[in-house]
Design an enzyme around this catalytic site. Structure first.
Site, PDB file in Angstrom:
ATOM      1  N   ASP A  88       0.856  -1.197   0.000  1.00 33.46           N
ATOM      2  CA  ASP A  88       0.000   0.000   0.000  1.00 33.46           C
ATOM      3  C   ASP A  88       0.892   1.247   0.000  1.00 33.46           C
ATOM      4  O   ASP A  88       0.895   2.024   0.941  1.00 33.46           O
ATOM      5  CB  ASP A  88      -0.885  -0.068   1.257  1.00 33.46           C
ATOM      6  CG  ASP A  88      -1.975   0.981   1.305  1.00 33.46           C
ATOM      7  OD1 ASP A  88      -2.076   1.781   0.368  1.00 33.46           O
ATOM      8  OD2 ASP A  88      -2.718   0.983   2.305  1.00 33.46           O
ATOM      9  N   LYS A  90       0.986   3.866  -2.104  1.00 33.81           N
ATOM     10  CA  LYS A  90       0.355   5.144  -2.478  1.00 33.81           C
ATOM     11  C   LYS A  90       1.348   6.078  -3.156  1.00 33.81           C
ATOM     12  O   LYS A  90       1.594   7.196  -2.696  1.00 33.81           O
ATOM     13  CB  LYS A  90      -0.283   5.832  -1.269  1.00 33.81           C
ATOM     14  CG  LYS A  90      -1.376   5.014  -0.601  1.00 33.81           C
ATOM     15  CD  LYS A  90      -2.082   5.813   0.491  1.00 33.81           C
ATOM     16  CE  LYS A  90      -3.129   5.007   1.220  1.00 33.81           C
ATOM     17  NZ  LYS A  90      -2.560   4.002   2.151  1.00 33.81           N
TER      18      LYS A  90
HETATM   19  P1  5BU Z   1      -7.775  -0.443   9.769  1.00 31.18           P
HETATM   20  O1  5BU Z   1      -7.005  -0.874  10.952  1.00 31.18           O
HETATM   21  O2  5BU Z   1      -8.738  -1.531   9.256  1.00 31.18           O
HETATM   22  O3  5BU Z   1      -8.428   0.899   9.936  1.00 31.18           O
HETATM   23  O4  5BU Z   1      -6.645  -0.285   8.638  1.00 31.18           O
HETATM   24  C1  5BU Z   1      -6.922   0.223   7.377  1.00 31.18           C
HETATM   25  C2  5BU Z   1      -5.729   0.046   6.472  1.00 31.18           C
HETATM   26  O5  5BU Z   1      -6.091   0.452   5.155  1.00 31.18           O
HETATM   27  C3  5BU Z   1      -4.515   0.866   6.847  1.00 31.18           C
HETATM   28  O6  5BU Z   1      -3.370   0.120   6.493  1.00 31.18           O
HETATM   29  C4  5BU Z   1      -4.618   2.094   5.979  1.00 31.18           C
HETATM   30  O7  5BU Z   1      -3.351   2.609   5.628  1.00 31.18           O
HETATM   31  C5  5BU Z   1      -5.305   1.562   4.754  1.00 31.18           C
HETATM   32  N1  5BU Z   1      -6.155   2.525   4.055  1.00 31.18           N
HETATM   33  C6  5BU Z   1      -7.277   3.085   4.608  1.00 31.18           C
HETATM   34  O8  5BU Z   1      -7.624   2.821   5.741  1.00 31.18           O
HETATM   35  N2  5BU Z   1      -8.048   3.946   3.876  1.00 31.18           N
HETATM   36  C7  5BU Z   1      -7.748   4.277   2.619  1.00 31.18           C
HETATM   37  O9  5BU Z   1      -8.484   5.032   1.970  1.00 31.18           O
HETATM   38  C8  5BU Z   1      -6.582   3.682   2.058  1.00 31.18           C
HETATM   39  C9  5BU Z   1      -5.829   2.814   2.787  1.00 31.18           C
HETATM   40 BR1  5BU Z   1      -6.117   4.042   0.340  1.00 31.18          BR
END
Ligand code: 5BU
Length: 254
Positions: A88, A90
């Site tokens: 990820d 980005k």
């Molecule tokens: P969570 O712990 O389920 O909130 O983690 C979400 C993951 O997805 C985390 O690694 C973020 O960097 C990633 N993410 C996100 O939450 N929202 C986005 O829009 C994007 C990536 Br792109």
């Protein structure tokens, strides 16, 4: 609606094809956001939860003890358990710079990440740059057409133009990071972060939707779950619950 494997036949990007096939074969549309800071924790999660998931999502730059060997071990686990590795990263720079960021440096992302993602804010040059490196290795790219947090600027015309950019580069772009189905092209995949069994948020703007809503109503394809699973008392049991919820919503849809 078409099944994932029927859609695989219409995907142009090889990694998109592979993901769609893999999801139906393995019967899972769950991706794990493995946001841990030690290599041993990451490998343990990948080995324990690997059988439940289609994607292991990494933030390789949060590891305190990164070594290239880790990427070899992750690759072995991906082969053992049949999941794809999604870094990820980005990417967000001009085409020429992302060529080096994707291929070189400490992480050499293009060597081991089946999938990575990019912001569309620089325009199509970012896709062309990443494609030069990734397409010969049969990698796939997700475009950040929408984001999960409250107040995101990725909406409206920005999202629409991102979808057009994907459709124009469907040889390398396999789909989107998005909250919902965005394209009528069945070969393009929507991958949704910000998923939890109980909706809500966190203290820093994250916004959670449930697997049923994301897959069933918003017609996205893959749910990405981090803390919902990793912070549970029993992550494996919790992963099975998310897997079941996501798969049931898909089955009801098709
Ligand atoms: P969570 O712990 O389920 O909130 O983690 C979400 C993951 O997805 C985390 O690694 C973020 O960097 C990633 N993410 C996100 O939450 N929202 C986005 O829009 C994007 C990536 Br792109």
């Amino acid at each position: 609606m078409l099944t994932y494997s029927q859609r695989a036949e219409q995907a142009i990007n090889p990694m998109g094809q592979r993901l769609l096939q893999l999801m139906d074969e393995k019967q899972t549309n769950l991706g794990l956001a493995a946001d841990v800071t030690s290599a041993s924790d990451l490998l343990e999660l990948a080995d324990t939860l690997g059988p439940e998931i289609c994607i292991l999502k990494t933030h390789i730059d949060i590891l305190e003890d990164f070594t290239p060997e880790l990427t070899f071990e992750l690759t072995e686990l991906a082969e053992k358990h049949h999941f794809l590795i999604f870094e990820d990263r980005k990417f967000a720079d001009i085409g020429t710079t992302v060529v080096s960021q994707y291929r070189e440096g400490i992480y050499r992302i293009s060597d081991w990440a089946h999938i990575t993602n990019a912001h569309t804010v620089p325009g199509p040059g970012i896709i062309e740059g990443l494609k030069q490196v990734g397409l010969p290795k049969k990698r796939g790219l997700l475009l950040l057409a929408e984001m999960s947090p409250k107040g995101t600027l990725a909406k409206g015309a920005y999202t629409q133009r991102s979808v057009e950019m994907a459709e124009e580069h469907a040889d390398f772009v396999m789909g989107f990071i998005a909250l919902r189905k965005l394209s009528e092209n069945p070969g393009l995949i929507s991958v949704t972060p910000g998923v939890k069994l109980t909706p809500g948020g966190d203290a820093l703007g994250q916004n959670y939707l449930t697997p049923e809503h994301v897959i069933g109503n918003l017609k996205s394809d893959v749910i990405l779950v981090g803390r919902g699973i990793c912070n549970a008392a029993d992550p494996l049991l919790e992963a099975k619950r998310y897997r079941e919820a996501g798969w049931l919503a898909y089955k009801n849809r098709v």
